[in-house]
Design a protein around this motif. Structure first.
Motif, PDB file in Angstrom:
ATOM      1  N   GLY A  33       1.776  -0.780   9.635  1.00 16.93           N
ATOM      2  CA  GLY A  33       1.375  -1.988   8.920  1.00 16.93           C
ATOM      3  C   GLY A  33       1.316  -1.661   7.444  1.00 16.93           C
ATOM      4  O   GLY A  33       1.372  -0.496   7.049  1.00 16.93           O
ATOM      5  N   PRO A  34       1.228  -2.679   6.590  1.00 13.90           N
ATOM      6  CA  PRO A  34       1.259  -2.451   5.151  1.00 13.90           C
ATOM      7  C   PRO A  34      -0.051  -1.865   4.630  1.00 13.90           C
ATOM      8  O   PRO A  34      -1.107  -2.027   5.246  1.00 13.90           O
ATOM      9  CB  PRO A  34       1.466  -3.857   4.588  1.00 13.90           C
ATOM     10  CG  PRO A  34       0.801  -4.739   5.589  1.00 13.90           C
ATOM     11  CD  PRO A  34       1.075  -4.098   6.924  1.00 13.90           C
ATOM     12  N   PRO A  35       0.019  -1.210   3.483  1.00 14.63           N
ATOM     13  CA  PRO A  35      -1.218  -0.741   2.858  1.00 14.63           C
ATOM     14  C   PRO A  35      -1.999  -1.937   2.314  1.00 14.63           C
ATOM     15  O   PRO A  35      -1.459  -3.037   2.177  1.00 14.63           O
ATOM     16  CB  PRO A  35      -0.714   0.140   1.714  1.00 14.63           C
ATOM     17  CG  PRO A  35       0.614  -0.433   1.368  1.00 14.63           C
ATOM     18  CD  PRO A  35       1.198  -0.919   2.675  1.00 14.63           C
ATOM     19  N   PRO A  36      -3.281  -1.737   1.998  1.00 19.22           N
ATOM     20  CA  PRO A  36      -4.049  -2.834   1.393  1.00 19.22           C
ATOM     21  C   PRO A  36      -3.342  -3.336   0.136  1.00 19.22           C
ATOM     22  O   PRO A  36      -2.854  -2.546  -0.684  1.00 19.22           O
ATOM     23  CB  PRO A  36      -5.393  -2.186   1.060  1.00 19.22           C
ATOM     24  CG  PRO A  36      -5.506  -1.040   2.011  1.00 19.22           C
ATOM     25  CD  PRO A  36      -4.098  -0.536   2.179  1.00 19.22           C
ATOM     26  N   HIS A  37      -3.284  -4.660   0.014  1.00 16.11           N
ATOM     27  CA  HIS A  37      -2.611  -5.277  -1.123  1.00 16.11           C
ATOM     28  C   HIS A  37      -3.141  -6.691  -1.297  1.00 16.11           C
ATOM     29  O   HIS A  37      -3.860  -7.199  -0.439  1.00 16.11           O
ATOM     30  CB  HIS A  37      -1.091  -5.297  -0.915  1.00 16.11           C
ATOM     31  CG  HIS A  37      -0.649  -6.136   0.238  1.00 16.11           C
ATOM     32  ND1 HIS A  37      -0.766  -5.717   1.550  1.00 16.11           N
ATOM     33  CD2 HIS A  37      -0.111  -7.374   0.293  1.00 16.11           C
ATOM     34  CE1 HIS A  37      -0.301  -6.667   2.358  1.00 16.11           C
ATOM     35  NE2 HIS A  37       0.095  -7.690   1.620  1.00 16.11           N
ATOM     36  N   HIS A  38      -2.788  -7.310  -2.404  1.00 15.43           N
ATOM     37  CA  HIS A  38      -3.118  -8.725  -2.574  1.00 15.43           C
ATOM     38  C   HIS A  38      -1.982  -9.407  -3.309  1.00 15.43           C
ATOM     39  O   HIS A  38      -1.237  -8.786  -4.069  1.00 15.43           O
ATOM     40  CB  HIS A  38      -4.463  -8.951  -3.269  1.00 15.43           C
ATOM     41  CG  HIS A  38      -4.569  -8.408  -4.652  1.00 15.43           C
ATOM     42  ND1 HIS A  38      -4.118  -9.095  -5.758  1.00 15.43           N
ATOM     43  CD2 HIS A  38      -5.078  -7.253  -5.109  1.00 15.43           C
ATOM     44  CE1 HIS A  38      -4.358  -8.371  -6.837  1.00 15.43           C
ATOM     45  NE2 HIS A  38      -4.925  -7.237  -6.473  1.00 15.43           N
ATOM     46  N   PHE A  86      -6.577  -6.857  11.503  1.00 15.39           N
ATOM     47  CA  PHE A  86      -6.441  -7.304  10.120  1.00 15.39           C
ATOM     48  C   PHE A  86      -7.691  -6.907   9.360  1.00 15.39           C
ATOM     49  O   PHE A  86      -8.807  -7.052   9.863  1.00 15.39           O
ATOM     50  CB  PHE A  86      -6.314  -8.835  10.050  1.00 15.39           C
ATOM     51  CG  PHE A  86      -5.021  -9.378  10.567  1.00 15.39           C
ATOM     52  CD1 PHE A  86      -3.958  -9.598   9.704  1.00 15.39           C
ATOM     53  CD2 PHE A  86      -4.858  -9.677  11.914  1.00 15.39           C
ATOM     54  CE1 PHE A  86      -2.767 -10.108  10.167  1.00 15.39           C
ATOM     55  CE2 PHE A  86      -3.669 -10.185  12.387  1.00 15.39           C
ATOM     56  CZ  PHE A  86      -2.613 -10.401  11.522  1.00 15.39           C
ATOM     57  N   SER A  87      -7.516  -6.430   8.146  1.00 16.30           N
ATOM     58  CA  SER A  87      -8.621  -6.243   7.211  1.00 16.30           C
ATOM     59  C   SER A  87      -8.400  -7.255   6.100  1.00 16.30           C
ATOM     60  O   SER A  87      -7.363  -7.225   5.431  1.00 16.30           O
ATOM     61  CB  SER A  87      -8.622  -4.830   6.640  1.00 16.30           C
ATOM     62  OG  SER A  87      -8.886  -3.896   7.666  1.00 16.30           O
ATOM     63  N   HIS A  95      -5.908  -7.464   1.539  1.00 19.39           N
ATOM     64  CA  HIS A  95      -5.738  -7.507   2.980  1.00 19.39           C
ATOM     65  C   HIS A  95      -4.701  -6.479   3.425  1.00 19.39           C
ATOM     66  O   HIS A  95      -3.899  -5.988   2.627  1.00 19.39           O
ATOM     67  CB  HIS A  95      -5.320  -8.910   3.446  1.00 19.39           C
ATOM     68  CG  HIS A  95      -4.011  -9.372   2.896  1.00 19.39           C
ATOM     69  ND1 HIS A  95      -3.865  -9.791   1.592  1.00 19.39           N
ATOM     70  CD2 HIS A  95      -2.784  -9.470   3.451  1.00 19.39           C
ATOM     71  CE1 HIS A  95      -2.619 -10.138   1.373  1.00 19.39           C
ATOM     72  NE2 HIS A  95      -1.921  -9.935   2.484  1.00 19.39           N
ATOM     73  N   SER A  96      -4.760  -6.164   4.693  1.00 17.16           N
ATOM     74  CA  SER A  96      -3.777  -5.295   5.334  1.00 17.16           C
ATOM     75  C   SER A  96      -3.857  -5.571   6.827  1.00 17.16           C
ATOM     76  O   SER A  96      -4.746  -6.288   7.296  1.00 17.16           O
ATOM     77  CB  SER A  96      -4.058  -3.819   5.037  1.00 17.16           C
ATOM     78  OG  SER A  96      -5.295  -3.429   5.599  1.00 17.16           O
ATOM     79  N   LYS A 118      -2.730  -3.632  10.888  1.00 18.88           N
ATOM     80  CA  LYS A 118      -2.191  -2.481  11.616  1.00 18.88           C
ATOM     81  C   LYS A 118      -1.980  -2.890  13.065  1.00 18.88           C
ATOM     82  O   LYS A 118      -2.875  -3.478  13.685  1.00 18.88           O
ATOM     83  CB  LYS A 118      -3.155  -1.303  11.535  1.00 18.88           C
ATOM     84  CG  LYS A 118      -2.648  -0.054  12.236  1.00 18.88           C
ATOM     85  CD  LYS A 118      -3.623   1.096  12.062  1.00 18.88           C
ATOM     86  CE  LYS A 118      -3.104   2.350  12.726  1.00 18.88           C
ATOM     87  NZ  LYS A 118      -4.051   3.462  12.571  1.00 18.88           N
ATOM     88  N   ILE A 167      -0.421  -3.400  -4.770  1.00 21.25           N
ATOM     89  CA  ILE A 167      -0.846  -2.482  -3.708  1.00 21.25           C
ATOM     90  C   ILE A 167      -2.102  -1.790  -4.217  1.00 21.25           C
ATOM     91  O   ILE A 167      -2.122  -1.262  -5.325  1.00 21.25           O
ATOM     92  CB  ILE A 167       0.268  -1.485  -3.369  1.00 21.25           C
ATOM     93  CG1 ILE A 167       1.453  -2.266  -2.773  1.00 21.25           C
ATOM     94  CG2 ILE A 167      -0.239  -0.412  -2.410  1.00 21.25           C
ATOM     95  CD1 ILE A 167       2.685  -1.432  -2.486  1.00 21.25           C
TER      96      ILE A 167
END
Length: 162
Positions: A53-58, A75-76, A98-99, A101, A158
């Protein structure tokens, strides 16, 4: 009776249709682009392998909505953790970190929508031509570096690990 004011034409994307790219280990298919929706939204499908899944980003310019179709995804979103099962819908307002996994042993499949559109350009600009419903090659650091390099153009950030 319908009132036609937009000049848009109906769009139908079949099960093998859409523009598919492989990027950061995932398979992304653009089902509806901003051009096809008259600038209303973009709709993509993602196949996400286990433990990825992607790293935390906005995103600074658009809201993002996810609809989980298959698998289990955590989801975070901000300070909230959401353990999603198929049928779960998650809305992320622009600007919120958000990110996600895939925490299942099988691939996860989900739809996600950007409103307004524009982010689909990032996928086609740096992704590699792919085949819908085929798992992408593993995560490549070159993909991550390409994402970071064009993040300003597509107005996302990111978030570095703490």
């Amino acid at each position: 009776m319908s009132i036609e004011t937009s000049g848009l034409k109906p769009v139908c994307v079949g099960p093998d249709g859409g523009e598919t790219v492989f990027l950061v280990g995932d398979t992304y298919t653009i089902l509806l682009s901003g051009a096809q929706t008259g600038g209303a939204f973009t709709l993509l499908e993602a196949i996400v392998p286990p433990e990825t899944g992607p790293p935390p980003h906005h995103h600074n310019a658009e809201d993002e909505t996810f609809i989980l179709l298959e698998g289990k995804v955590t989801f975070s979103v901000g300070d909230e953790v959401i353990d999603a099962l198929p049928g779960t819908t998650v809305f992320v307002p622009r600007g919120m970190v958000h990110s996600f996994k895939n925490v299942d042993k099988n691939n996860a499949k989900m739809l996600f929508m950007y409103n307004p559109p524009g982010m689909e350009g990032m996928f086609t600009e740096i992704g590699h031509p792919g085949i819908r419903n085929v798992q992408a090659p593993p995560l490549s650091m070159a993909d991550v570096e390409a994402m970071i390099a064009i993040s300003g153009k597509y107005k996302f950030t990111i978030v570095p690990p703490k």
